[in-house]
Design a protein around this motif. Sequence first.
Motif, PDB file in Angstrom:
ATOM      1  N   UNK A 148      -8.422 -44.332  -8.899  1.00 17.31           N
ATOM      2  CA  UNK A 148      -8.419 -43.088  -8.141  1.00 17.31           C
ATOM      3  C   UNK A 148      -8.936 -43.314  -6.721  1.00 17.31           C
ATOM      4  N   UNK A 149      -8.325 -42.663  -5.753  1.00 14.25           N
ATOM      5  CA  UNK A 149      -8.959 -42.522  -4.440  1.00 14.25           C
ATOM      6  C   UNK A 149      -9.820 -41.271  -4.521  1.00 14.25           C
ATOM      7  N   UNK A 150     -10.848 -41.209  -3.696  1.00 15.36           N
ATOM      8  CA  UNK A 150     -11.717 -40.027  -3.702  1.00 15.36           C
ATOM      9  C   UNK A 150     -10.903 -38.782  -3.377  1.00 15.36           C
ATOM     10  N   UNK A 151     -10.027 -38.901  -2.393  1.00 17.96           N
ATOM     11  CA  UNK A 151      -9.172 -37.793  -1.985  1.00 17.96           C
ATOM     12  C   UNK A 151      -8.278 -37.338  -3.140  1.00 17.96           C
ATOM     13  N   UNK A 152      -7.615 -38.303  -3.785  1.00  9.82           N
ATOM     14  CA  UNK A 152      -6.685 -37.986  -4.871  1.00  9.82           C
ATOM     15  C   UNK A 152      -7.366 -37.324  -6.054  1.00  9.82           C
TER      16      UNK A 152
END
Length: 346
Positions: free
Chosen positions: A263-267
């Motif tokens: 995961x990206x933090x944004x996603x």
Amino acid sequence: MRVELKGLHKTSKKLADGTKRDYYYAWKNGPRIKAEYGTSAFYDEFRRLTKEKKSPDSNSFQSIITLYKRTDLQQRKPSTRRSYLQYIKLIEEEFGDMSIAAIEETGSRAVFLDWRSEMADRPRTADLAWSVLQKIMAFGVHTEKLKRNPCVKAGRLAETGTRREKIWLPADISKLREKASQQITDALTLALWTGQRQGDLLRLQWSSYDGMRIRLKQAKTGRHVIVLVSGELRATLERLKKLNDERKVPALTILTNSHGKTWTSDGFRTSWGKAVEAAKVSGLTFHDLRGTFITRARRAGASIEDIAEASGHSIVDVRSILETHYLAGDATAGDAVILKLEGKTS
């Protein structure tokens, strides 16, 4: 070999355990470099950030922030500019690479509220940071870079209290499990059974799990935490491990998105926000799962000291959360006292 990087800014902070930690920024008042100092990843990140300083991606929130700093911010008093810059730096670090499209999507408000809640132990700081974020969003709408401002009318933490007053009730958890994707419910399970911060859980790697315990180092505090894995969490982890082993390119992290990627933090925040909204759970954030873990652990009979050790909270914070929820919310919590008194006087 260490390379001289022009403009690199370094600060040092003394942690609660007495150790000193160095932080590096691409430039003074610029974004923090998250990679380990001296590594090739560190130099790559420095080059990327300094390149973005000159011409940030026009589709990213950083482009709006940069334009705000060059125009609207310059019209304010020098003291105000200095004050704003410290909060802008926090915003850039957290959301600079967030796409404008993601900000405009339904559910992004929950993403920003969750970020604010992580500073709830410093309500004034949280309120000021939110105020600056709100102004940048309004600037984006005014300049037609954004279609909406997701940060309006959120109230003030300094007036309404801290996130210690918020916990997830069983009904809230059930509603989210019912509506959310498997990837989101897996993150929910991990949070409920470890009490750790969102960022630490998203970074948590398989090497941290030995089949019985999870060992991690908290990014915010530098504290080492060991959590015994419960039966429910073990079942989730074993299912995820089997799924990961079957992939052509296994992920290093335990939590992954629907594509099997870290995961990206944004996603993650965007997906979490959408799931919470779909489940009609209001007033609660991912960070509130920390207090929920503490309350559930105490109801199960864990000592305050053990809870603090497992969650990484201070004993003072654990007591504060329990005074709000466990002591005040459990109708049977005082039964033992009355029964003992009754036994003594009968």
